[in-house]
Design a protein around this motif. Structure first.
Motif, PDB file in Angstrom:
ATOM      1  N   LEU A   1       0.822  -1.215   0.000  1.00  0.00           N
ATOM      2  CA  LEU A   1       0.000   0.000   0.000  1.00  0.00           C
ATOM      3  C   LEU A   1       0.855   1.263   0.000  1.00  0.00           C
ATOM      4  CD1 LEU A   1      -2.913  -0.860   2.460  1.00  0.00           C
ATOM      5  CD2 LEU A   1      -2.965  -0.744  -0.033  1.00  0.00           C
ATOM      6  N   VAL A   2       1.881   1.277   0.839  1.00  0.00           N
ATOM      7  CA  VAL A   2       2.756   2.454   0.891  1.00  0.00           C
ATOM      8  C   VAL A   2       3.487   2.625  -0.435  1.00  0.00           C
ATOM      9  CG1 VAL A   2       4.807   3.423   1.990  1.00  0.00           C
ATOM     10  CG2 VAL A   2       2.979   2.466   3.393  1.00  0.00           C
ATOM     11  N   GLY A   3       3.995   1.534  -0.993  1.00  0.00           N
ATOM     12  CA  GLY A   3       4.692   1.621  -2.275  1.00  0.00           C
ATOM     13  C   GLY A   3       3.804   2.139  -3.389  1.00  0.00           C
ATOM     14  N   VAL A   4       2.596   1.616  -3.472  1.00  0.00           N
ATOM     15  CA  VAL A   4       1.654   2.073  -4.512  1.00  0.00           C
ATOM     16  C   VAL A   4       1.293   3.538  -4.292  1.00  0.00           C
ATOM     17  CG1 VAL A   4      -0.708   1.786  -5.370  1.00  0.00           C
ATOM     18  CG2 VAL A   4       0.749  -0.211  -5.042  1.00  0.00           C
ATOM     19  N   ALA A   5       1.083   3.931  -3.033  1.00  0.00           N
ATOM     20  CA  ALA A   5       0.755   5.334  -2.745  1.00  0.00           C
ATOM     21  C   ALA A   5       1.909   6.261  -3.125  1.00  0.00           C
ATOM     22  CB  ALA A   5       0.402   5.503  -1.273  1.00  0.00           C
ATOM     23  N   LEU A   6       3.128   5.854  -2.836  1.00  0.00           N
ATOM     24  CA  LEU A   6       4.287   6.685  -3.198  1.00  0.00           C
ATOM     25  C   LEU A   6       4.450   6.784  -4.709  1.00  0.00           C
ATOM     26  CD1 LEU A   6       6.906   5.514  -0.528  1.00  0.00           C
ATOM     27  CD2 LEU A   6       5.809   7.759  -0.697  1.00  0.00           C
ATOM     28  N   ILE A   7       4.210   5.687  -5.412  1.00  0.00           N
ATOM     29  CA  ILE A   7       4.292   5.721  -6.873  1.00  0.00           C
ATOM     30  C   ILE A   7       3.188   6.604  -7.441  1.00  0.00           C
ATOM     31  CG2 ILE A   7       3.999   4.320  -8.959  1.00  0.00           C
ATOM     32  CD1 ILE A   7       5.478   2.055  -7.441  1.00  0.00           C
ATOM     33  N   ALA A   8       1.968   6.465  -6.903  1.00  0.00           N
ATOM     34  CA  ALA A   8       0.854   7.284  -7.382  1.00  0.00           C
ATOM     35  C   ALA A   8       1.090   8.764  -7.123  1.00  0.00           C
ATOM     36  CB  ALA A   8      -0.445   6.836  -6.703  1.00  0.00           C
ATOM     37  N   ALA A   9       1.769   9.079  -6.022  1.00  0.00           N
ATOM     38  CA  ALA A   9       2.059  10.475  -5.693  1.00  0.00           C
ATOM     39  C   ALA A   9       3.280  11.005  -6.449  1.00  0.00           C
ATOM     40  CB  ALA A   9       2.276  10.625  -4.193  1.00  0.00           C
TER      41      ALA A   9
ATOM     42  N   ARG B   1       9.007   2.188  -9.498  1.00  0.00           N
ATOM     43  CA  ARG B   1       9.025   0.744  -9.202  1.00  0.00           C
ATOM     44  C   ARG B   1      10.407   0.277  -8.782  1.00  0.00           C
ATOM     45  NH1 ARG B   1       6.640  -2.747 -13.711  1.00  0.00           N
ATOM     46  NH2 ARG B   1       7.189  -4.300 -12.160  1.00  0.00           N
ATOM     47  N   GLN B   2      11.440   1.016  -9.118  1.00  0.00           N
ATOM     48  CA  GLN B   2      12.794   0.638  -8.733  1.00  0.00           C
ATOM     49  C   GLN B   2      13.212   1.218  -7.386  1.00  0.00           C
ATOM     50  OE1 GLN B   2      12.040   1.550 -12.028  1.00  0.00           O
ATOM     51  NE2 GLN B   2      12.040  -0.636 -12.496  1.00  0.00           N
ATOM     52  N   SER B   3      12.393   2.060  -6.788  1.00  0.00           N
ATOM     53  CA  SER B   3      12.716   2.648  -5.486  1.00  0.00           C
ATOM     54  C   SER B   3      12.715   1.563  -4.420  1.00  0.00           C
ATOM     55  CB  SER B   3      11.704   3.727  -5.110  1.00  0.00           C
ATOM     56  OG  SER B   3      11.729   4.774  -6.037  1.00  0.00           O
ATOM     57  N   ARG B   4      13.612   1.715  -3.448  1.00  0.00           N
ATOM     58  CA  ARG B   4      13.707   0.730  -2.370  1.00  0.00           C
ATOM     59  C   ARG B   4      13.017   1.274  -1.123  1.00  0.00           C
ATOM     60  NH1 ARG B   4      19.240  -2.406  -2.564  1.00  0.00           N
ATOM     61  NH2 ARG B   4      17.925  -3.703  -1.261  1.00  0.00           N
ATOM     62  N   LEU B   5      12.233   0.411  -0.492  1.00  0.00           N
ATOM     63  CA  LEU B   5      11.566   0.758   0.763  1.00  0.00           C
ATOM     64  C   LEU B   5      12.165  -0.086   1.882  1.00  0.00           C
ATOM     65  CD1 LEU B   5       7.803   0.851  -0.302  1.00  0.00           C
ATOM     66  CD2 LEU B   5       9.300   2.780   0.145  1.00  0.00           C
ATOM     67  N   PRO B   6      12.240   0.448   3.090  1.00  0.00           N
ATOM     68  CA  PRO B   6      12.742  -0.343   4.226  1.00  0.00           C
ATOM     69  C   PRO B   6      11.697  -1.363   4.679  1.00  0.00           C
ATOM     70  CG  PRO B   6      12.070   1.832   4.965  1.00  0.00           C
ATOM     71  CD  PRO B   6      11.919   1.816   3.463  1.00  0.00           C
ATOM     72  N   PHE B   7      11.794  -2.589   4.159  1.00  0.00           N
ATOM     73  CA  PHE B   7      10.771  -3.595   4.387  1.00  0.00           C
ATOM     74  C   PHE B   7      10.715  -4.047   5.841  1.00  0.00           C
ATOM     75  CE2 PHE B   7       9.084  -8.016   3.665  1.00  0.00           C
ATOM     76  CZ  PHE B   7       7.797  -7.604   3.385  1.00  0.00           C
ATOM     77  N   GLY B   8      11.820  -3.975   6.553  1.00  0.00           N
ATOM     78  CA  GLY B   8      11.826  -4.371   7.963  1.00  0.00           C
ATOM     79  C   GLY B   8      10.820  -3.586   8.782  1.00  0.00           C
ATOM     80  N   LEU B   9      10.639  -2.337   8.455  1.00  0.00           N
ATOM     81  CA  LEU B   9       9.652  -1.507   9.143  1.00  0.00           C
ATOM     82  C   LEU B   9       8.244  -2.075   8.965  1.00  0.00           C
ATOM     83  CD1 LEU B   9       8.969   1.196  10.600  1.00  0.00           C
ATOM     84  CD2 LEU B   9       8.743   2.194   8.326  1.00  0.00           C
ATOM     85  N   PHE B  10       7.926  -2.530   7.767  1.00  0.00           N
ATOM     86  CA  PHE B  10       6.607  -3.091   7.499  1.00  0.00           C
ATOM     87  C   PHE B  10       6.443  -4.463   8.153  1.00  0.00           C
ATOM     88  CE2 PHE B  10       7.512  -0.226   3.910  1.00  0.00           C
ATOM     89  CZ  PHE B  10       6.522   0.700   4.150  1.00  0.00           C
ATOM     90  N   LEU B  11       7.528  -5.245   8.180  1.00  0.00           N
ATOM     91  CA  LEU B  11       7.471  -6.529   8.884  1.00  0.00           C
ATOM     92  C   LEU B  11       7.202  -6.321  10.371  1.00  0.00           C
ATOM     93  CD1 LEU B  11      10.414  -8.562   7.304  1.00  0.00           C
ATOM     94  CD2 LEU B  11       7.960  -8.907   6.974  1.00  0.00           C
TER      95      LEU B  11
END
Length: 153
Positions: free
Chosen positions: A92-100, A105-115
């Protein structure tokens, strides 16, 4: 970045506490489930990291093992719920950031935070979801309706 100097002591402390709990309550089966969840969480994320290292950092792999250790005591579905909730939150955060227009799609998100957020959600609100899911197929070993502190002898 998920530092080893934080994850390994937390894993050791968690394992020691759960070993003490199993010894105090006689619930050795739950300790076995915990170990299986820890190995399973680590293994699944290790394979994902091995197949495509750009998808996950190795800190995420270690964190999945730690979450399996902590949540496995409650039951395997708590770990599954945490991983699904964390992945869905990241999506959800990734899609929202892409939409904004703030990421690609190549941007990296800190997945540990979501885990971690998924684990917290599973701890705080997971019981009704897990019990609902377990009751779909009839009663199982974790669907007894008894408190988690009950000792079965």
């Amino acid at each position: 970045m998920l530092p080893r100097r934080l994850l390994y002591p937390t894993l050791g402390l968690t394992a020691a506490c759960l070993l003490t709990a199993a010894a105090a309550t006689g619930q050795w089966h739950r300790l076995g489930v915990t170990a299986a969840c820890a190995v399973g969480g680590f293994a699944v994320f290790f394979v994902l990291h091995w197949v495509r290292p750009a998808w996950l950092g190795f800190g995420d792999v270690r964190l999945a093992g730690l979450l399996g250790t902590g949540l496995g005591w409650l039951g395997p579905w708590y770990l599954v719920l945490a991983l699904l909730a964390g992945s869905f939150a990241g999506l959800l955060v990734g899609v929202a950031l892409i939409a904004a227009g703030r990421a690609t799609r190549q941007s990296r998100l800190p997945f540990g935070l979501f885990l971690a957020a998924g684990a917290i959600a599973a701890l705080l609100a997971g019981a009704p979801v897990v019990h609902w899911y377990e009751n779909l197929g009839g009663p199982g070993p974790y669907a007894t309706g008894e408190p988690l502190t009950t000792v079965h002898r």
